[in-house]
Design a protein around this motif. Structure first.
Motif, PDB file in Angstrom:
ATOM      1  N   TYR A  54      12.409   8.453   1.917  1.00 58.26           N
ATOM      2  CA  TYR A  54      11.535   7.424   1.352  1.00 58.26           C
ATOM      3  C   TYR A  54      11.071   7.764  -0.058  1.00 58.26           C
ATOM      4  O   TYR A  54      10.659   8.893  -0.342  1.00 58.26           O
ATOM      5  CB  TYR A  54      10.311   7.230   2.254  1.00 58.26           C
ATOM      6  N   ARG A  55      11.120   6.755  -0.905  1.00 61.46           N
ATOM      7  CA  ARG A  55      10.526   6.872  -2.231  1.00 61.46           C
ATOM      8  C   ARG A  55       9.004   6.742  -2.127  1.00 61.46           C
ATOM      9  O   ARG A  55       8.477   6.200  -1.150  1.00 61.46           O
ATOM     10  CB  ARG A  55      11.049   5.770  -3.150  1.00 61.46           C
ATOM     11  N   GLU A  56       8.324   7.223  -3.153  1.00 65.25           N
ATOM     12  CA  GLU A  56       6.875   7.066  -3.198  1.00 65.25           C
ATOM     13  C   GLU A  56       6.517   5.576  -3.115  1.00 65.25           C
ATOM     14  O   GLU A  56       7.061   4.744  -3.839  1.00 65.25           O
ATOM     15  CB  GLU A  56       6.307   7.658  -4.480  1.00 65.25           C
ATOM     16  N   GLY A  57       5.617   5.239  -2.195  1.00 68.86           N
ATOM     17  CA  GLY A  57       5.165   3.867  -2.034  1.00 68.86           C
ATOM     18  C   GLY A  57       5.973   3.031  -1.059  1.00 68.86           C
ATOM     19  O   GLY A  57       5.557   1.926  -0.691  1.00 68.86           O
ATOM     20  N   GLU A  58       7.134   3.517  -0.622  1.00 69.01           N
ATOM     21  CA  GLU A  58       7.994   2.715   0.255  1.00 69.01           C
ATOM     22  C   GLU A  58       7.396   2.543   1.640  1.00 69.01           C
ATOM     23  O   GLU A  58       7.411   1.432   2.202  1.00 69.01           O
ATOM     24  CB  GLU A  58       9.383   3.357   0.347  1.00 69.01           C
ATOM     25  N   LEU A  59       6.866   3.620   2.224  1.00 70.39           N
ATOM     26  CA  LEU A  59       6.208   3.493   3.536  1.00 70.39           C
ATOM     27  C   LEU A  59       5.007   2.560   3.440  1.00 70.39           C
ATOM     28  O   LEU A  59       4.742   1.757   4.345  1.00 70.39           O
ATOM     29  CB  LEU A  59       5.772   4.866   4.051  1.00 70.39           C
ATOM     30  N   GLU A  60       4.287   2.694   2.354  1.00 72.71           N
ATOM     31  CA  GLU A  60       3.129   1.837   2.126  1.00 72.71           C
ATOM     32  C   GLU A  60       3.540   0.359   2.118  1.00 72.71           C
ATOM     33  O   GLU A  60       2.878  -0.501   2.711  1.00 72.71           O
ATOM     34  CB  GLU A  60       2.487   2.192   0.775  1.00 72.71           C
ATOM     35  N   SER A  61       4.653   0.064   1.446  1.00 70.75           N
ATOM     36  CA  SER A  61       5.092  -1.330   1.344  1.00 70.75           C
ATOM     37  C   SER A  61       5.508  -1.890   2.696  1.00 70.75           C
ATOM     38  O   SER A  61       5.363  -3.094   2.954  1.00 70.75           O
ATOM     39  CB  SER A  61       6.254  -1.449   0.347  1.00 70.75           C
ATOM     40  N   LEU A  62       6.014  -1.037   3.588  1.00 70.03           N
ATOM     41  CA  LEU A  62       6.345  -1.486   4.947  1.00 70.03           C
ATOM     42  C   LEU A  62       5.070  -1.846   5.708  1.00 70.03           C
ATOM     43  O   LEU A  62       5.003  -2.876   6.398  1.00 70.03           O
ATOM     44  CB  LEU A  62       7.120  -0.403   5.694  1.00 70.03           C
ATOM     45  N   TRP A  63       4.050  -1.002   5.587  1.00 73.25           N
ATOM     46  CA  TRP A  63       2.778  -1.278   6.269  1.00 73.25           C
ATOM     47  C   TRP A  63       2.152  -2.575   5.746  1.00 73.25           C
ATOM     48  O   TRP A  63       1.492  -3.292   6.507  1.00 73.25           O
ATOM     49  CB  TRP A  63       1.810  -0.112   6.072  1.00 73.25           C
ATOM     50  N   GLU A  64       2.333  -2.864   4.477  1.00 70.66           N
ATOM     51  CA  GLU A  64       1.728  -4.065   3.895  1.00 70.66           C
ATOM     52  C   GLU A  64       2.302  -5.347   4.483  1.00 70.66           C
ATOM     53  O   GLU A  64       1.705  -6.416   4.356  1.00 70.66           O
ATOM     54  CB  GLU A  64       1.913  -4.047   2.377  1.00 70.66           C
ATOM     55  N   GLN A  65       3.445  -5.250   5.163  1.00 67.73           N
ATOM     56  CA  GLN A  65       4.057  -6.419   5.798  1.00 67.73           C
ATOM     57  C   GLN A  65       3.568  -6.645   7.223  1.00 67.73           C
ATOM     58  O   GLN A  65       3.989  -7.608   7.867  1.00 67.73           O
ATOM     59  CB  GLN A  65       5.582  -6.252   5.807  1.00 67.73           C
ATOM     60  N   ILE A  66       2.678  -5.784   7.714  1.00 69.11           N
ATOM     61  CA  ILE A  66       2.242  -5.853   9.112  1.00 69.11           C
ATOM     62  C   ILE A  66       0.801  -6.353   9.174  1.00 69.11           C
ATOM     63  O   ILE A  66      -0.109  -5.691   8.652  1.00 69.11           O
ATOM     64  CB  ILE A  66       2.364  -4.465   9.775  1.00 69.11           C
ATOM     65  N   PRO A  67       0.568  -7.484   9.774  1.00 67.90           N
ATOM     66  CA  PRO A  67      -0.806  -8.016   9.871  1.00 67.90           C
ATOM     67  C   PRO A  67      -1.711  -7.071  10.653  1.00 67.90           C
ATOM     68  O   PRO A  67      -1.300  -6.460  11.641  1.00 67.90           O
ATOM     69  CB  PRO A  67      -0.612  -9.337  10.631  1.00 67.90           C
ATOM     70  N   GLY A  68      -2.948  -6.949  10.174  1.00 64.85           N
ATOM     71  CA  GLY A  68      -3.941  -6.148  10.885  1.00 64.85           C
ATOM     72  C   GLY A  68      -3.959  -4.682  10.529  1.00 64.85           C
ATOM     73  O   GLY A  68      -4.714  -3.907  11.119  1.00 64.85           O
ATOM     74  N   ALA A  69      -3.141  -4.269   9.547  1.00 67.35           N
ATOM     75  CA  ALA A  69      -3.087  -2.861   9.146  1.00 67.35           C
ATOM     76  C   ALA A  69      -3.796  -2.667   7.811  1.00 67.35           C
ATOM     77  O   ALA A  69      -3.416  -3.274   6.807  1.00 67.35           O
ATOM     78  CB  ALA A  69      -1.643  -2.399   9.040  1.00 67.35           C
ATOM     79  N   ASP A  70      -4.834  -1.844   7.802  1.00 66.63           N
ATOM     80  CA  ASP A  70      -5.537  -1.481   6.568  1.00 66.63           C
ATOM     81  C   ASP A  70      -5.114  -0.071   6.160  1.00 66.63           C
ATOM     82  O   ASP A  70      -5.319   0.884   6.921  1.00 66.63           O
ATOM     83  CB  ASP A  70      -7.055  -1.522   6.774  1.00 66.63           C
ATOM     84  N   ILE A  71      -4.518   0.059   5.005  1.00 69.84           N
ATOM     85  CA  ILE A  71      -4.080   1.377   4.534  1.00 69.84           C
ATOM     86  C   ILE A  71      -5.290   2.169   4.047  1.00 69.84           C
ATOM     87  O   ILE A  71      -6.003   1.744   3.141  1.00 69.84           O
ATOM     88  CB  ILE A  71      -3.032   1.234   3.424  1.00 69.84           C
ATOM     89  N   VAL A  72      -5.505   3.317   4.664  1.00 68.14           N
ATOM     90  CA  VAL A  72      -6.629   4.184   4.307  1.00 68.14           C
ATOM     91  C   VAL A  72      -6.224   5.160   3.206  1.00 68.14           C
ATOM     92  O   VAL A  72      -6.959   5.393   2.255  1.00 68.14           O
ATOM     93  CB  VAL A  72      -7.125   4.966   5.544  1.00 68.14           C
ATOM     94  N   ASN A  73      -5.012   5.702   3.339  1.00 68.32           N
ATOM     95  CA  ASN A  73      -4.614   6.755   2.407  1.00 68.32           C
ATOM     96  C   ASN A  73      -3.104   6.952   2.475  1.00 68.32           C
ATOM     97  O   ASN A  73      -2.479   6.760   3.522  1.00 68.32           O
ATOM     98  CB  ASN A  73      -5.322   8.069   2.771  1.00 68.32           C
ATOM     99  N   GLN A  74      -2.509   7.310   1.350  1.00 68.67           N
ATOM    100  CA  GLN A  74      -1.134   7.809   1.306  1.00 68.67           C
ATOM    101  C   GLN A  74      -1.175   9.193   0.690  1.00 68.67           C
ATOM    102  O   GLN A  74      -1.869   9.405  -0.308  1.00 68.67           O
ATOM    103  CB  GLN A  74      -0.228   6.902   0.482  1.00 68.67           C
TER     104      GLN A  74
END
Length: 329
Positions: free
Chosen positions: A295-315
């Motif tokens: 994974y590139r930097e930010g790629e996992l984050e972008s996957l989570w952003e597609q899922i309703p109900g998920a608040d990203i706390v930290n990468q």
């Protein structure tokens, strides 16, 4: 004298007190020569002199310098080298290279046109069943920030470890209940032999009710998933099984490896060899090839952003892995 993969491309030798005659032999078998190194001199070996010639000192009491016999005296030699943290050699002299030139990874081209589930079955699932015992013997140290994250949790909570492998995280929190699952039956057997509560399952279809766990983790699983839809499916499952306000931690291999890492990735979809130790099998020495998507930097984050109900706390970045910490709304 200087192993290719241990040191960098330049070696400097400072000679003090007496001079000496050094013996050089061509690694290609094209002869040898002697060179006189006078006192208080600096000899620099670089490029062909560094890689294609072997350097040594012949044990004797007398050197022959310009046709004359010279008795050897005390000599002080200081050698300066740069440590090669890659542990691999990339020199331009492969025919004489004595370093480790085994590739860290091979680009995965999928020339056969395999579907994602076929890639995972062929290059992931069956392989971990084959190497389970060897894997358990070599994978016992928790990743530092994952361990710190788990140890920061309150006591008496319910935790799911999805893709638990040999269970190295399942015993970290003795005052909480941890349940593990993995698609490898042989790794699950190892976990059960250690006394863990574990089940065989596919991370894309976790057999738990929704809103049950306080925390779910999935460590070193996502880089074995061959398509984006399935990656989102796994993240959705992790979020589904935790309570509202519950947390999820996911970590996967990073394309951007640390300097001292033994791995280097040129592409994101790769085959990574596993050199099987014969003492764990029937005496055969084999190399198993595992599919990985790094994974590139930010790629996992972008996957989570597609899922309703998920608040990203930290990468964060840990041991050459990208990790994302999420809280369920």
């Amino acid at each position: 004298m200087f192993n290719h993969n241990s040191w960098g491309d330049t070696v400097a030798i400072l000679s003090l007190a007496s001079g000496i005659v050094l013996y050089l032999s061509d690694r290609k078998g094209n002869g040898s020569k002697n060179i006189y190194v006078p006192p208080r001199s600096l000899l620099v070996l670089k490029d062909e002199a560094r890689y294609s010639w072997a350097l040594g000192v012949i044990r004797r009491d007398v050197d022959y310098i310009h046709g004359e016999s010279v008795l050897r005296e005390t000599r002080i030699s200081l050698t300066f080298r740069i440590v090669n943290l890659n542990k691999r050699c990339f020199c331009d002299y492969p025919e004489v290279c004595n370093g480790n030139r085994t590739p860290d990874s091979i680009p995965f081209k999928n020339a056969e046109g395999l579907e994602a589930k076929e890639i995972e079955k062929m290059y992931v699932h069956g392989i971990y069943d084959e190497i389970a015992e060897h894997w358990d013997a070599t994978r016992h140290t928790p990743w530092k920030q994952v361990q710190e994250f788990l140890e920061s949790q309150p006591e008496n909570i319910l935790i799911a470890d999805v893709g638990c492998g040999n269970g190295k995280y399942l015993s970290l929190l003795p005052k909480s209940m941890m349940i593990g699952c993995d698609i490898s039956a042989n790794l699950i057997k190892i976990c059960r032999d250690k006394g863990h509560e574990v089940y065989v399952c596919d991370a894309k279809h976790v057999p738990y009710r929704e809103n049950v766990f306080d925390l779910a983790i999935s460590i070193a699983v996502m880089h074995h998933i061959a398509c984006e839809d399935d990656r989102i499916k796994i993240l959705s499952e992790l979020l589904r099984i935790v309570k509202p306000g519950g947390e999820v931690l996911v970590c996967a291999w990073a394309l951007e490896q640390e300097l001292h890492s033994k791995r280097r990735f040129e592409e994101q979809d790769v085959i990574v060899p596993w050199n099987f130790n014969s003492k764990f099998g029937d005496g055969k020495k084999e190399v198993y090839h595992r599919y990985c998507h790094v994974y590139r930097e930010g790629e996992l984050e972008s996957l989570w952003e597609q899922i309703p109900g998920a608040d990203i706390v930290n990468q964060f970045y840990d041991c050459s892995n990208w990790c994302v910490h999420v809280r369920k709304q």
